[in-house]
Structure formats: structure tokens, C-alpha cells
Motif scaffolding. Structure first.
Motif, PDB file in Angstrom:
ATOM      1  N   PHE A 110      16.130  -4.557 -24.957  1.00 25.49           N
ATOM      2  CA  PHE A 110      16.955  -5.305 -26.682  1.00 25.49           C
ATOM      3  C   PHE A 110      16.231  -4.291 -27.712  1.00 25.49           C
ATOM      4  CE2 PHE A 110      19.012  -8.631 -23.693  1.00 25.49           C
ATOM      5  CZ  PHE A 110      20.577  -8.381 -24.018  1.00 25.49           C
ATOM      6  N   LYS A 111      17.161  -4.019 -28.522  1.00 28.41           N
ATOM      7  CA  LYS A 111      17.094  -3.326 -30.092  1.00 28.41           C
ATOM      8  C   LYS A 111      17.262  -3.995 -30.812  1.00 28.41           C
ATOM      9  CE  LYS A 111      14.867   0.499 -27.515  1.00 28.41           C
ATOM     10  NZ  LYS A 111      13.692   0.910 -27.456  1.00 28.41           N
ATOM     11  N   LYS A 112      18.256  -4.905 -30.596  1.00 29.87           N
ATOM     12  CA  LYS A 112      18.609  -5.964 -31.171  1.00 29.87           C
ATOM     13  C   LYS A 112      18.739  -6.979 -31.518  1.00 29.87           C
ATOM     14  CE  LYS A 112      22.547  -2.101 -32.018  1.00 29.87           C
ATOM     15  NZ  LYS A 112      23.627  -1.537 -32.536  1.00 29.87           N
ATOM     16  N   ILE A 113      18.106  -8.203 -32.282  1.00 29.92           N
ATOM     17  CA  ILE A 113      17.880  -8.937 -31.838  1.00 29.92           C
ATOM     18  C   ILE A 113      19.485 -10.093 -33.654  1.00 29.92           C
ATOM     19  CG2 ILE A 113      15.858  -9.156 -31.249  1.00 29.92           C
ATOM     20  CD1 ILE A 113      14.530 -10.177 -33.722  1.00 29.92           C
ATOM     21  N   GLY A 114      19.640 -11.675 -33.356  1.00 30.83           N
ATOM     22  CA  GLY A 114      19.856 -12.092 -33.893  1.00 30.83           C
ATOM     23  C   GLY A 114      19.538 -13.247 -33.429  1.00 30.83           C
ATOM     24  N   THR A 115      20.170 -14.382 -34.828  1.00 33.58           N
ATOM     25  CA  THR A 115      20.268 -16.064 -34.721  1.00 33.58           C
ATOM     26  C   THR A 115      21.517 -16.634 -35.839  1.00 33.58           C
ATOM     27  OG1 THR A 115      18.748 -17.555 -34.688  1.00 33.58           O
ATOM     28  CG2 THR A 115      18.774 -16.335 -36.493  1.00 33.58           C
ATOM     29  N   GLY A 133       9.861  -4.470 -34.945  1.00 34.37           N
ATOM     30  CA  GLY A 133      10.065  -2.922 -35.619  1.00 34.37           C
ATOM     31  C   GLY A 133      12.125  -3.080 -34.902  1.00 34.37           C
ATOM     32  N   LEU A 134      12.466  -3.945 -34.746  1.00 31.92           N
ATOM     33  CA  LEU A 134      13.818  -4.804 -34.310  1.00 31.92           C
ATOM     34  C   LEU A 134      15.126  -4.619 -35.572  1.00 31.92           C
ATOM     35  CD1 LEU A 134      12.999  -6.812 -31.522  1.00 31.92           C
ATOM     36  CD2 LEU A 134      13.252  -4.819 -30.765  1.00 31.92           C
ATOM     37  N   GLU A 135      15.834  -3.713 -35.254  1.00 37.65           N
ATOM     38  CA  GLU A 135      17.170  -4.671 -36.134  1.00 37.65           C
ATOM     39  C   GLU A 135      17.065  -6.138 -35.666  1.00 37.65           C
ATOM     40  OE1 GLU A 135      21.878  -2.105 -36.635  1.00 37.65           O
ATOM     41  OE2 GLU A 135      20.148  -1.497 -36.224  1.00 37.65           O
ATOM     42  N   THR A 136      17.581  -6.927 -37.305  1.00 37.66           N
ATOM     43  CA  THR A 136      18.115  -8.275 -36.917  1.00 37.66           C
ATOM     44  C   THR A 136      18.785  -8.417 -37.422  1.00 37.66           C
ATOM     45  OG1 THR A 136      15.707  -8.492 -36.630  1.00 37.66           O
ATOM     46  CG2 THR A 136      16.682 -10.232 -37.562  1.00 37.66           C
ATOM     47  N   TYR A 137      20.109  -9.716 -36.984  1.00 39.06           N
ATOM     48  CA  TYR A 137      21.259 -10.205 -38.106  1.00 39.06           C
ATOM     49  C   TYR A 137      20.594 -11.164 -37.803  1.00 39.06           C
ATOM     50  CZ  TYR A 137      23.168  -5.938 -36.819  1.00 39.06           C
ATOM     51  OH  TYR A 137      23.123  -3.890 -36.439  1.00 39.06           O
ATOM     52  N   VAL A 138      21.132 -12.061 -38.755  1.00 41.44           N
ATOM     53  CA  VAL A 138      21.427 -13.240 -39.517  1.00 41.44           C
ATOM     54  C   VAL A 138      22.684 -13.782 -39.638  1.00 41.44           C
ATOM     55  CG1 VAL A 138      20.274 -15.561 -40.691  1.00 41.44           C
ATOM     56  CG2 VAL A 138      18.698 -13.398 -39.921  1.00 41.44           C
ATOM     57  N   LEU A 139      22.782 -15.189 -39.014  1.00 40.63           N
ATOM     58  CA  LEU A 139      24.264 -15.235 -38.581  1.00 40.63           C
ATOM     59  C   LEU A 139      23.889 -16.951 -40.043  1.00 40.63           C
ATOM     60  CD1 LEU A 139      26.512 -14.655 -35.672  1.00 40.63           C
ATOM     61  CD2 LEU A 139      25.808 -13.146 -37.853  1.00 40.63           C
ATOM     62  N   VAL A 140      24.478 -16.833 -41.526  1.00 42.51           N
ATOM     63  CA  VAL A 140      24.810 -18.095 -42.140  1.00 42.51           C
ATOM     64  C   VAL A 140      25.715 -18.651 -42.050  1.00 42.51           C
ATOM     65  CG1 VAL A 140      22.047 -17.631 -42.944  1.00 42.51           C
ATOM     66  CG2 VAL A 140      24.331 -16.914 -43.846  1.00 42.51           C
ATOM     67  N   SER A 141      26.021 -19.953 -42.856  1.00 43.99           N
ATOM     68  CA  SER A 141      27.210 -20.374 -42.752  1.00 43.99           C
ATOM     69  C   SER A 141      27.894 -19.998 -44.400  1.00 43.99           C
ATOM     70  CB  SER A 141      27.323 -21.873 -43.026  1.00 43.99           C
ATOM     71  OG  SER A 141      26.609 -22.649 -43.866  1.00 43.99           O
ATOM     72  N   ILE A 182      23.123  -7.804 -28.362  1.00 43.59           N
ATOM     73  CA  ILE A 182      22.528  -7.957 -29.583  1.00 43.59           C
ATOM     74  C   ILE A 182      21.872  -9.254 -28.781  1.00 43.59           C
ATOM     75  CG2 ILE A 182      21.768  -8.716 -31.958  1.00 43.59           C
ATOM     76  CD1 ILE A 182      24.532  -7.785 -32.537  1.00 43.59           C
ATOM     77  N   TYR A 183      20.584  -9.124 -28.510  1.00 44.58           N
ATOM     78  CA  TYR A 183      19.912 -10.699 -27.737  1.00 44.58           C
ATOM     79  C   TYR A 183      19.724 -11.807 -28.969  1.00 44.58           C
ATOM     80  CZ  TYR A 183      16.984 -13.764 -24.981  1.00 44.58           C
ATOM     81  OH  TYR A 183      16.878 -15.450 -24.438  1.00 44.58           O
ATOM     82  N   PHE A 184      20.614 -12.664 -29.796  1.00 43.07           N
ATOM     83  CA  PHE A 184      20.688 -13.493 -30.430  1.00 43.07           C
ATOM     84  C   PHE A 184      19.293 -15.351 -29.761  1.00 43.07           C
ATOM     85  CE2 PHE A 184      24.056 -11.952 -31.872  1.00 43.07           C
ATOM     86  CZ  PHE A 184      24.061 -11.882 -33.085  1.00 43.07           C
ATOM     87  N   ILE A 185      18.427 -15.066 -30.219  1.00 41.75           N
ATOM     88  CA  ILE A 185      18.067 -15.501 -29.825  1.00 41.75           C
ATOM     89  C   ILE A 185      17.472 -17.235 -30.906  1.00 41.75           C
ATOM     90  CG2 ILE A 185      15.108 -16.484 -29.406  1.00 41.75           C
ATOM     91  CD1 ILE A 185      14.853 -13.662 -30.585  1.00 41.75           C
ATOM     92  N   ASN A 186      18.496 -18.100 -29.978  1.00 44.96           N
ATOM     93  CA  ASN A 186      19.374 -19.312 -30.605  1.00 44.96           C
ATOM     94  C   ASN A 186      18.898 -20.282 -30.660  1.00 44.96           C
ATOM     95  OD1 ASN A 186      21.312 -17.838 -31.824  1.00 44.96           O
ATOM     96  ND2 ASN A 186      23.013 -18.446 -31.415  1.00 44.96           N
TER      97      ASN A 186
END
Length: 382
Positions: A110-115, A133-141, A182-186
């Protein structure tokens, strides 16, 4: 192999499986080994991990202090030890799980991660994503506090506010991850659990506890700590397991509510309201797995009020440690267990302090301040 915590179905490690088709979380099968030598916990317990861990992705997580709480031990009549996870790189236990999660994402290409997070895990994944060095997404309320957004800014993650049911956001993120690569490290990713078990390894290097007390939200940390102790016992490093204690805020306690009613599945906690926002998950994704562990190992589940939490936060300050409200729930729970004579006098208790107080300054009262002129400073010491 990955194994379902409920039905037992197995999945290969070569694919990004995170949950079973039955809906329950997955985890790696138990490892057996012997501790070796090394400066870091990852080196000393390398036999308990599925692959070699690369220090290039580390920010110095783990190997946190286990401090004897002198004042509280004497007052409560127990031997109380504080596992101080506030001293991890982003000031919470989440860094241990994120370190393993980063390895998993890279291993799978994966090149992208999220949580999905509104606090500790958001900062942790953003920091480790930047490190790798990964593209990172953070989903928040949508109701996230401004101070928590500021804490994310330095890492350069893409932060998305999501309107709607926060409890459902976890499951939706996994769907999005599969669609968008995207690999979500939840919260309860199988490899995040592997990171958390390192806490158990460190504890046992210093003390063999009778009880381990864990503030619990999604249930991932609790599962990781139990798995660590199970592996220690399977490897004959310890003879018996401690008694595990889940702690939740009374204002959001879906796991304890189900436990008290002897139910096998958690139900959504309606209208959650507590100062302990870090454990304010109305529908914990590992809730059912935690219930199974509590039942199997004769665990306990304790709820505490906001008033009790704030008192405990101040008491920990008296021990020289500043924690966020969620981290103080363990002390409040231990008080209840001692008062109810559930915990025996002289018992060895380890309380997990999950995150630093600097993360939640809005909940802290301003210190009492006196003022004095320089010429009359001596009088201020009366």
C-alpha cells in the motif's frame, strides 16, 4: 494465519483481511517463544512477531516506565503500578499499534494509509504515515475539537470531517479503503493488536501482576494486552494469567452494559456523554470479542462517573503524572474494586495510563494563581 475471534475461520496473511465474513474481528494466532536480548521491546521479543520490524519506521515507541504509585498504594492498601503510555512519541499507547500497522501496509504494497479517530490514533497514524512517506487520510467526526485538529497539522495528513454516525464510520472506512487502495489502520486492526501486546511483555519484565486494568473504547487495547499475556503463558514465561479489568465511562459503557446483563453481544449506546472522550465509542468494533475474553478468563467490567474520573485525574497529578480523563478511569475503577473488597489487600495491580493530559487541556481547570509585587515577594510565601 489470521483467525476469527468468534467463529474461528482462518484467512491467509498475504491478503489485507481485517474482519471475518461473520462480522467479527480477526487476529493472528498465538506465538510462542522466549525473550532475548536487545535495547527495544521489539528486539527482546522478536520471536513473538510475524516479521522482522524495521527500526527506520520507528519513532521510539514502547519501553515506557512502570512506576509505583506510592501515595495511592498506601491509601488503597495495594501495590499499584502505573504503566505510563503518555511517554510514547505522540503521547499515547496508539503508537505501538501504528508501528506494526505501518509494517503491514508496506508489506502488502500500500502507498496510502488512513484511520478513523478524533484524537490519539489520528495523531499517531498521521505521524507514522509522515515518517514512512505514505499518503495519509484521517477521518474525524464533524464535532472534533479545534485543539485536536491543531495537533494533526504538523504531519501533513489529509483530514476529512465526516457528518453522520461516528460508530458507522469505522465500517464505511474499510469499504472505502478497499475501493480506493487505502489501508485503514483502525482501532482493532489485527496488526494494531500485535503492537499492543508489547505492553504485556514490558510489564512482565518488571512485575507479575494480579490484576491489569485497561480503559476501554473499541476494545483493541484490551485484546492486545490479553493476547500478550496468553502468549507469555503459552511460552511458560509466566505460570498464570492476571485478572483483566475493563473500565468504561458510565456515560458511554456499551461493553460493561452488555457484561452486566450477561449478553454475548454489545448494543449501541444511545446518546453517549462523558468527559472521557478518548473512550467514548457508542458501538465498539471489538466489543463482542472483549465480552468473550471477559467470560473466558473471569474478567471484570467497571463503570465510573465523570466526577470520579476528574478526581482520579487529580490524584494521578499528585503522583506526578498528567493524563487525559480517559486515562484516569482506571484509578477510579480501582477505588471501587477496593471499596467493594473485590480486590484483596496487598494485590499487585497494573493500571494502563493510555494518553497524556496535554491532549485535552480544555477539560483542565486553570491553576490557582496568586500575584505579588517584587518588593513584597517574601510575604507571598506565608
Amino acid at each position: 494465519m489470521l483467525k476469527c475471534t468468534s467463529c474461528g475461520r482462518r484467512y491467509p496473511l498475504g491478503e489485507p483481511y481485517q474482519r471475518c465474513e461473520c462480522g467479527e474481528p480477526l487476529e493472528l494466532e498465538l506465538f510462542r517463544g522466549a525473550p532475548g536480548r536487545g535495547r527495544k521491546v521489539w528486539e527482546r521479543f522478536s520471536q513473538f512477531y510475524p516479521f522482522e520490524l524495521d527500526p527506520e519506521y520507528s519513532l521510539g515507541e514502547g519501553d515506557t516506565p512502570l512506576t509505583k504509585a506510592k501515595r495511592l498504594s498506601g491509601e488503597l492498601g495495594v501495590k499499584l503500578y502505573l504503566k505510563n503510555e503518555t511517554l510514547n512519541p505522540t503521547w499515547s499507547f496508539k503508537d505501538r499499534g501504528t508501528y506494526l500497522g505501518i509494517h503491514r501496509a508496506l508489506q502488502l504494497g500500500f502507498k496510502k494509509i488512513g484511520t478513523v479517530s478524533t484524537g490519539n490514533m489520528a495523531a499517531s497514524v498521521a505521524a507514522y504515515g509522515a515518517r514512512a512517506g505514505l499518503e495519509t487520510y484521517v477521518l474525524v467526526s464533524s464535532g472534533i475539537a479545534e485543539e485536536k485538529l491543531k495537533a494533526l497539522a504538523p504531519y501533513g495528513a489529509k483530514v476529512i470531517k465526516v457528518r453522520g454516525d461516528y460508530g458507522e464510520l469505522y465500517y464505511r472506512s474499510l469499504e472505502i479503503g478497499r475501493e480506493k487502495g487505502i489501508y485503514f489502520i483502525n482501532s482493532d486492526d489485527p496488526f494494531r493488536i500485535e503492537g499492543y501486546k508489547s505492553i504485556s511483555f514490558e510489564i512482565i519484565e518488571e512485575v507479575t501482576p494480579d490484576y491489569v486494568v485497561v480503559p476501554t473504547s473499541s476494545g483493541g487495547l484490551f485484546r492486545g494486552i490479553v493476547k500478550g499475556f496468553l502468549e507469555l503463558k503459552e511460552s511458560e514465561i509466566i505460570e498464570k494469567l492476571p485478572r483483566f479489568v475493563v473500565v468504561q465511562a458510565k456515560g458511554c459503557s456499551p461493553i460493561c452494559g452488555a457484561f452486566e446483563k450477561k449478553k454475548e453481544r454489545v448494543e449501541r449506546f444511545e446518546s453517549p456523554r462523558t468527559i472521557a472522550h478518548a473512550i467514548e465509542n457508542p458501538y465498539p468494533p471489538s466489543g463482542n470479542a472483549v465480552l468473550r475474553l471477559l467470560k473466558e478468563f473471569n474478567g471484570l467490567c467497571v463503570t465510573v462517573t465523570d466526577e470520579e474520573i476528574l478526581k482520579a485525574q487529580k490524584e494521578l497529578g499528585g503522583e506526578g503524572i498528567f493524563v487525559q480523563p480517559a486515562s484516569a478511569t482506571g484509578i477510579a475503577a480501582i477505588r471501587k474494586l477496593v471499596a467493594g473488597k473485590i480486590v484483596e489487600e496487598g494485590a499487585k495491580i497494573v493500571d494502563i495510563l493510555t494518553g497524556a493530559g496535554l491532549k485535552t487541556l480544555s477539560s483542565v481547570k486553570t491553576a490557582e494563581v496568586s500575584e505579588c509585587d517584587l518588593d513584597s515577594l517574601e510575604a507571598c510565601f506565608q
